[in-house]
Enzyme design. Structure first.
Site, PDB file in Angstrom:
ATOM      1  N   GLU A 189       0.832  -1.196   0.000  1.00  0.00           N
ATOM      2  CA  GLU A 189       0.000   0.000   0.000  1.00  0.00           C
ATOM      3  C   GLU A 189       0.871   1.251   0.000  1.00  0.00           C
ATOM      4  O   GLU A 189       1.999   1.232   0.483  1.00  0.00           O
ATOM      5  CB  GLU A 189      -0.898   0.016   1.255  1.00  0.00           C
ATOM      6  CG  GLU A 189      -1.889  -1.132   1.254  1.00  0.00           C
ATOM      7  CD  GLU A 189      -2.732  -1.216   2.521  1.00  0.00           C
ATOM      8  OE1 GLU A 189      -3.819  -1.793   2.453  1.00  0.00           O
ATOM      9  OE2 GLU A 189      -2.298  -0.726   3.577  1.00  0.00           O
TER      10      GLU A 189
ATOM     11  N   CYS B 161       3.660   8.427   1.239  1.00  0.00           N
ATOM     12  CA  CYS B 161       4.244   7.413   2.113  1.00  0.00           C
ATOM     13  C   CYS B 161       4.308   6.119   1.300  1.00  0.00           C
ATOM     14  O   CYS B 161       3.274   5.602   0.869  1.00  0.00           O
ATOM     15  CB  CYS B 161       3.326   7.269   3.331  1.00  0.00           C
ATOM     16  SG  CYS B 161       3.831   6.026   4.508  1.00  0.00           S
TER      17      CYS B 161
ATOM     18  N   CYS C 187       6.771  -7.162   6.499  1.00  0.00           N
ATOM     19  CA  CYS C 187       7.950  -6.650   7.214  1.00  0.00           C
ATOM     20  C   CYS C 187       8.437  -7.740   8.157  1.00  0.00           C
ATOM     21  O   CYS C 187       7.639  -8.466   8.740  1.00  0.00           O
ATOM     22  CB  CYS C 187       7.586  -5.399   8.011  1.00  0.00           C
ATOM     23  SG  CYS C 187       9.005  -4.602   8.833  1.00  0.00           S
TER      24      CYS C 187
ATOM     25  N   CYS D  80       7.406  -5.660  15.062  1.00  0.00           N
ATOM     26  CA  CYS D  80       7.013  -4.759  16.158  1.00  0.00           C
ATOM     27  C   CYS D  80       5.543  -5.051  16.498  1.00  0.00           C
ATOM     28  O   CYS D  80       4.687  -5.015  15.611  1.00  0.00           O
ATOM     29  CB  CYS D  80       7.204  -3.302  15.758  1.00  0.00           C
ATOM     30  SG  CYS D  80       8.904  -2.927  15.251  1.00  0.00           S
TER      31      CYS D  80
ATOM     32  N   CYS E 127       2.485  -2.717  15.402  1.00  0.00           N
ATOM     33  CA  CYS E 127       2.397  -2.296  13.998  1.00  0.00           C
ATOM     34  C   CYS E 127       1.674  -3.356  13.181  1.00  0.00           C
ATOM     35  O   CYS E 127       1.991  -4.550  13.260  1.00  0.00           O
ATOM     36  CB  CYS E 127       3.809  -2.086  13.455  1.00  0.00           C
ATOM     37  SG  CYS E 127       3.874  -1.771  11.680  1.00  0.00           S
TER      38      CYS E 127
ATOM     39  N   CYS F 212       0.033   5.791  10.144  1.00  0.00           N
ATOM     40  CA  CYS F 212       1.278   5.124  10.546  1.00  0.00           C
ATOM     41  C   CYS F 212       1.009   3.768  11.172  1.00  0.00           C
ATOM     42  O   CYS F 212       0.246   3.661  12.119  1.00  0.00           O
ATOM     43  CB  CYS F 212       2.029   5.948  11.582  1.00  0.00           C
ATOM     44  SG  CYS F 212       2.067   7.686  11.216  1.00  0.00           S
TER      45      CYS F 212
END
Ligand code: SAH
Length: 337
Positions: free
Chosen positions: A75, A88, A95, A99, A102, A329
């Site tokens: 995205e 962004c 990933c 974390c 996230c 975010c």
């Protein structure tokens, strides 16, 4: 690859891609009709397929879900403000940094994106701004942040290839200013040091989220490999080499990392490394599905900011645009029903 074309064709094609922001052969009317399709198809294979577009803020925030050639999904989010626009981008599908707060971190890593796949996210957004598709009239793309899916410094080569392309002058690139490009990292220390030596002064953001190793190792697992102090030393080194002030990202999570004493400890650790080299961007946590964590109480957030400022640290709360379309975010998860 030898396409049997004259060298000047390369400049024509680069001009179409980077100046006119198009990879559509029909638009390349300065090329002979007979070779247009062949050239465009060979040199600009379709890399990203628009699978879904979500808008917020009256159309000035646009999240796009892309399908890559192999079915991987990423995205990107375009945010237009009165006097600037920011894209962004994703540097990886998924990933590997895990974390826990996230959304992308919950997916695991599918694969690295290529330079072309990242650049194409940028071209597409720049084109829609130039075409006046975003309310407010035709505009240029000013800022680029590697804050979408993925850990950019874990895909170092492709990300640097993208950065070089972004800052190269037209028609070889998009002619953006390096300072308007932000690379955000969990703190991969050797790559941060390498980035400092590239001679391209992009803005570096370090996702710290806690000033103490005990908590940071929980929030940003790679901290068990490179500690808070090592990451901060590498951030300070980046400032020394490039002269660019570093950003510290700090998602404020209620009763987790938002204590006044942690603001004080952060202030002390930053000041111990000098003055004027860093600023802090607290971000109210964007809750992700299934997480028990939530954003800090506004009064707690205000106290955290005030404490940092008392230490003389420039501090600005980051906006959470696009949270209603899961475009803020840490919310990018490339889900599809
Ligand atoms: N891997 C890079 C880029 C990731 S996204 C990095 O970690 O820096 C950019 C920022 O969003 C990072 O600072 C990340 O920690 C933050 N972030 C992730 N999840 C979030 C959430 N749920 N709420 C607020 N910020 C979040």
């Amino acid at each position: 690859m030898d396409l049997g074309e004259k060298p000047f064709r390369a400049k024509q094609l680069a001009t179409h891609y980077f100046t006119h922001l198009t990879s559509d052969p029909q638009a390349m009317t300065d090329l002979p009709a007979a070779t247009r399709d062949v050239l465009a198809e060979t040199l600009f294979p379709p890399l990203l397929e628009k699978a879904r577009v979500l808008e917020a803020d009256g159309g000035t925030t646009v999240k796009t879900l892309w399908h890559l050639f192999d079915g991987a999904k990423v995205e990107s989010v375009l945010m237009r403000y009165p006097h600037r626009s920011t894209l962004c981008v994703s540097s990886q599908a998924g990933c590997g940094m895990a974390c826990p707060f996230c959304a992308t971190g919950q997916l695991g890593l599918t694969r690295n994106l290529s330079t072309a796949e990242i650049v194409e996210q940028v071209r597409s957004a720049a084109r829609s701004l130039a075409d006046g598709e975003i309310p407010g009239g035709p505009a240029r793309l000013n800022n680029l942040v590697f804050m979408g899916m993925g850990e950019p410094l874990a895909n170092y080569k492709a990300v640097m290839g993208t950065v070089r392309t972004l800052v190269a002058k037209e028609p070889e690139g998009l002619g953006m200013s390096a300072r308007n490009v932000t690379v955000s990292t969990v703190g991969l220390v050797p790559a941060m040091r390498k980035l400092a030596d590239e001679g391209i002064p992009v803005t570096l953001a370090l996702s710290l989220h806690a000033p103490d190793d005990e908590l940071r190792s929980e929030l940003v697992p790679i901290n068990t490999r490179w500690s808070v102090d090592e990451a901060l030393d590498a951030a300070r080194h980046y400032f020394e080499v490039t002269g660019r002030r570093v950003s510290i990202e700090y998602a404020l999570i209620r009763d987790m990392n938002d204590h006044a004493w942690r603001a004080d400890l952060l202030g002390d650790k930053l000041n111990a490394r000098g003055r004027g080299w860093v600023h802090v961007n607290p971000i109210p946590l964007n809750p992700t599905p299934g997480s028990i964590w939530t954003a800090s109480d506004p009064a707690v957030e205000a106290e955290f900011v005030a404490r940092l400022r008392e230490h003389g640290i420039p501090t600005t709360i980051r906006d959470t645009r696009g949270s209603d379309i899961d475009g803020a975010c840490g919310q990018l998860a490339a889900e599809e029903e």
